[in-house]
Design a protein around this motif. Structure first.
Motif, PDB file in Angstrom:
ATOM      1  N   GLY A 189       0.842  -1.179   0.000  1.00  0.00           N
ATOM      2  CA  GLY A 189       0.000   0.000   0.000  1.00  0.00           C
ATOM      3  C   GLY A 189       0.881   1.234   0.000  1.00  0.00           C
ATOM      4  N   MET A 190       0.331   2.337  -0.426  1.00  0.00           N
ATOM      5  CA  MET A 190       1.157   3.528  -0.483  1.00  0.00           C
ATOM      6  C   MET A 190       1.425   4.096   0.893  1.00  0.00           C
ATOM      7  SD  MET A 190       0.815   6.555  -3.229  1.00  0.00           S
ATOM      8  CE  MET A 190       0.163   7.834  -2.224  1.00  0.00           C
ATOM      9  N   LEU A 191       0.435   4.040   1.776  1.00  0.00           N
ATOM     10  CA  LEU A 191       0.589   4.603   3.104  1.00  0.00           C
ATOM     11  C   LEU A 191      -0.419   3.979   4.038  1.00  0.00           C
ATOM     12  CD1 LEU A 191      -1.553   7.545   3.455  1.00  0.00           C
ATOM     13  CD2 LEU A 191      -0.636   7.267   1.172  1.00  0.00           C
ATOM     14  N   GLN A 192      -0.202   4.182   5.313  1.00  0.00           N
ATOM     15  CA  GLN A 192      -1.111   3.655   6.323  1.00  0.00           C
ATOM     16  C   GLN A 192      -2.293   4.595   6.536  1.00  0.00           C
ATOM     17  OE1 GLN A 192      -0.806   0.745   7.764  1.00  0.00           O
ATOM     18  NE2 GLN A 192       1.232   0.188   7.098  1.00  0.00           N
ATOM     19  N   ASP A 193      -2.062   5.869   6.409  1.00  0.00           N
ATOM     20  CA  ASP A 193      -3.072   6.866   6.737  1.00  0.00           C
ATOM     21  C   ASP A 193      -4.006   7.124   5.564  1.00  0.00           C
ATOM     22  OD1 ASP A 193      -2.108   7.503   9.406  1.00  0.00           O
ATOM     23  OD2 ASP A 193      -0.360   8.315   8.381  1.00  0.00           O
ATOM     24  N   ASP A 194      -5.027   7.869   5.837  1.00  0.00           N
ATOM     25  CA  ASP A 194      -6.011   8.240   4.848  1.00  0.00           C
ATOM     26  C   ASP A 194      -5.379   9.125   3.772  1.00  0.00           C
ATOM     27  OD1 ASP A 194      -8.891   8.502   4.054  1.00  0.00           O
ATOM     28  OD2 ASP A 194      -8.402  10.613   4.400  1.00  0.00           O
ATOM     29  N   ILE A 195      -5.711   8.856   2.515  1.00  0.00           N
ATOM     30  CA  ILE A 195      -5.127   9.607   1.401  1.00  0.00           C
ATOM     31  C   ILE A 195      -5.526  11.074   1.455  1.00  0.00           C
ATOM     32  CG2 ILE A 195      -6.941   9.201  -0.301  1.00  0.00           C
ATOM     33  CD1 ILE A 195      -3.172   8.956  -0.939  1.00  0.00           C
ATOM     34  N   ASN A 196      -6.706  11.371   1.980  1.00  0.00           N
ATOM     35  CA  ASN A 196      -7.121  12.768   2.087  1.00  0.00           C
ATOM     36  C   ASN A 196      -6.276  13.510   3.125  1.00  0.00           C
ATOM     37  OD1 ASN A 196      -9.161  12.612   0.106  1.00  0.00           O
ATOM     38  ND2 ASN A 196     -10.514  11.652   1.587  1.00  0.00           N
ATOM     39  N   GLU A 197      -5.866  12.799   4.196  1.00  0.00           N
ATOM     40  CA  GLU A 197      -4.967  13.410   5.177  1.00  0.00           C
ATOM     41  C   GLU A 197      -3.613  13.707   4.552  1.00  0.00           C
ATOM     42  OE1 GLU A 197      -4.620  11.264   8.876  1.00  0.00           O
ATOM     43  OE2 GLU A 197      -6.772  10.850   8.885  1.00  0.00           O
ATOM     44  N   LEU A 198      -3.117  12.774   3.733  1.00  0.00           N
ATOM     45  CA  LEU A 198      -1.846  13.001   3.047  1.00  0.00           C
ATOM     46  C   LEU A 198      -1.959  14.202   2.118  1.00  0.00           C
ATOM     47  CD1 LEU A 198       1.056  12.261   2.254  1.00  0.00           C
ATOM     48  CD2 LEU A 198       0.083  10.693   0.563  1.00  0.00           C
ATOM     49  N   THR A 199      -3.048  14.289   1.379  1.00  0.00           N
ATOM     50  CA  THR A 199      -3.252  15.419   0.474  1.00  0.00           C
ATOM     51  C   THR A 199      -3.199  16.737   1.243  1.00  0.00           C
ATOM     52  OG1 THR A 199      -4.647  14.069  -0.988  1.00  0.00           O
ATOM     53  CG2 THR A 199      -4.808  16.459  -1.209  1.00  0.00           C
ATOM     54  N   GLU A 200      -3.914  16.796   2.357  1.00  0.00           N
ATOM     55  CA  GLU A 200      -3.933  18.025   3.162  1.00  0.00           C
ATOM     56  C   GLU A 200      -2.543  18.367   3.692  1.00  0.00           C
ATOM     57  OE1 GLU A 200      -6.328  20.334   3.500  1.00  0.00           O
ATOM     58  OE2 GLU A 200      -7.312  19.077   1.994  1.00  0.00           O
ATOM     59  N   GLU A 201      -1.815  17.353   4.144  1.00  0.00           N
ATOM     60  CA  GLU A 201      -0.462  17.630   4.649  1.00  0.00           C
ATOM     61  C   GLU A 201       0.443  18.150   3.538  1.00  0.00           C
ATOM     62  OE1 GLU A 201       3.105  15.976   7.383  1.00  0.00           O
ATOM     63  OE2 GLU A 201       1.200  14.928   7.357  1.00  0.00           O
ATOM     64  N   LEU A 202       0.353  17.549   2.365  1.00  0.00           N
ATOM     65  CA  LEU A 202       1.163  18.023   1.240  1.00  0.00           C
ATOM     66  C   LEU A 202       0.804  19.461   0.876  1.00  0.00           C
ATOM     67  CD1 LEU A 202       1.139  14.848  -1.035  1.00  0.00           C
ATOM     68  CD2 LEU A 202       3.070  15.733   0.305  1.00  0.00           C
ATOM     69  N   LEU A 203      -0.480  19.756   0.861  1.00  0.00           N
ATOM     70  CA  LEU A 203      -0.911  21.121   0.541  1.00  0.00           C
ATOM     71  C   LEU A 203      -0.428  22.115   1.587  1.00  0.00           C
ATOM     72  CD1 LEU A 203      -4.528  20.405  -0.741  1.00  0.00           C
ATOM     73  CD2 LEU A 203      -2.548  21.093  -2.115  1.00  0.00           C
ATOM     74  N   ASN A 204      -0.400  21.712   2.846  1.00  0.00           N
ATOM     75  CA  ASN A 204       0.087  22.594   3.909  1.00  0.00           C
ATOM     76  C   ASN A 204       1.589  22.822   3.823  1.00  0.00           C
ATOM     77  OD1 ASN A 204      -2.452  22.987   5.069  1.00  0.00           O
ATOM     78  ND2 ASN A 204      -2.229  21.233   6.429  1.00  0.00           N
ATOM     79  N   LEU A 205       2.319  21.836   3.329  1.00  0.00           N
ATOM     80  CA  LEU A 205       3.777  21.942   3.270  1.00  0.00           C
ATOM     81  C   LEU A 205       4.290  22.614   1.996  1.00  0.00           C
ATOM     82  CD1 LEU A 205       4.743  18.387   4.585  1.00  0.00           C
ATOM     83  CD2 LEU A 205       5.169  20.563   5.752  1.00  0.00           C
ATOM     84  N   HIS A 206       3.531  22.534   0.920  1.00  0.00           N
ATOM     85  CA  HIS A 206       4.058  23.066  -0.344  1.00  0.00           C
ATOM     86  C   HIS A 206       4.096  24.590  -0.308  1.00  0.00           C
ATOM     87  CE1 HIS A 206       0.336  24.443  -2.227  1.00  0.00           C
ATOM     88  NE2 HIS A 206       0.962  24.643  -3.353  1.00  0.00           N
ATOM     89  N   LYS A 207       4.970  25.157  -1.111  1.00  0.00           N
ATOM     90  CA  LYS A 207       5.253  26.596  -1.062  1.00  0.00           C
ATOM     91  C   LYS A 207       4.603  27.357  -2.214  1.00  0.00           C
ATOM     92  CE  LYS A 207       9.545  26.255   1.520  1.00  0.00           C
ATOM     93  NZ  LYS A 207      10.940  26.662   1.596  1.00  0.00           N
ATOM     94  N   GLY A 208       3.410  26.956  -2.589  1.00  0.00           N
ATOM     95  CA  GLY A 208       2.685  27.694  -3.617  1.00  0.00           C
ATOM     96  C   GLY A 208       3.075  27.354  -5.038  1.00  0.00           C
ATOM     97  N   LYS A 209       3.982  26.430  -5.219  1.00  0.00           N
ATOM     98  CA  LYS A 209       4.348  26.011  -6.581  1.00  0.00           C
ATOM     99  C   LYS A 209       3.231  25.144  -7.150  1.00  0.00           C
ATOM    100  CE  LYS A 209       8.578  27.651  -6.862  1.00  0.00           C
ATOM    101  NZ  LYS A 209       9.089  28.467  -7.914  1.00  0.00           N
TER     102      LYS A 209
END
Length: 108
Positions: free
Chosen positions: A22-42
């Protein structure tokens, strides 16, 4: 969720380190939100799959969902250095053209 990550040219590079299919243990929507919070507007986020030996059908579904979630926000997902087995799977199911795949982060 704590995500290993770093930046190159202000592009977020998240490391996918799970050895399981599997890609990850956590919910894919949680991963999406974390990525969006970490990215720098690119308009790009990169997923380093160097340590991901293979994907099962669940992992493939998660990867496609992540790509869709990011596209909805105007962000392109780049996959860095997927294993040959992962590349073959993407090709076999016909979604390889759906992903931007590069060999290393120097290509960003």
């Amino acid at each position: 969720m704590k995500l290993n990550h770093h930046y190159k040219n202000d592009i977020l590079i998240a490391e996918l380190i799970s050895k399981k299919g599997g890609m990850l243990q956590d919910d894919i929507n949680e991963l999406t939100e974390e990525l969006l919070n970490l990215h720098k507007g690119k308009d790009k986020i990169a997923l380093d799959m160097t340590d991901k030996a293979y994907l099962n059908s669940n992992g493939l579904g998660q990867l496609i969902k992540l790509k869709d979630n990011l596209l909805d926000k105007g962000i392109n997902l780049i996959i860095i250095n997927p294993a040959d087995r992962v590349k073959s799977l993407l090709n076999m199911v016909g979604v390889d053209a759906f992903f931007n795949i590069i060999d290393n982060e120097d290509q960003l």
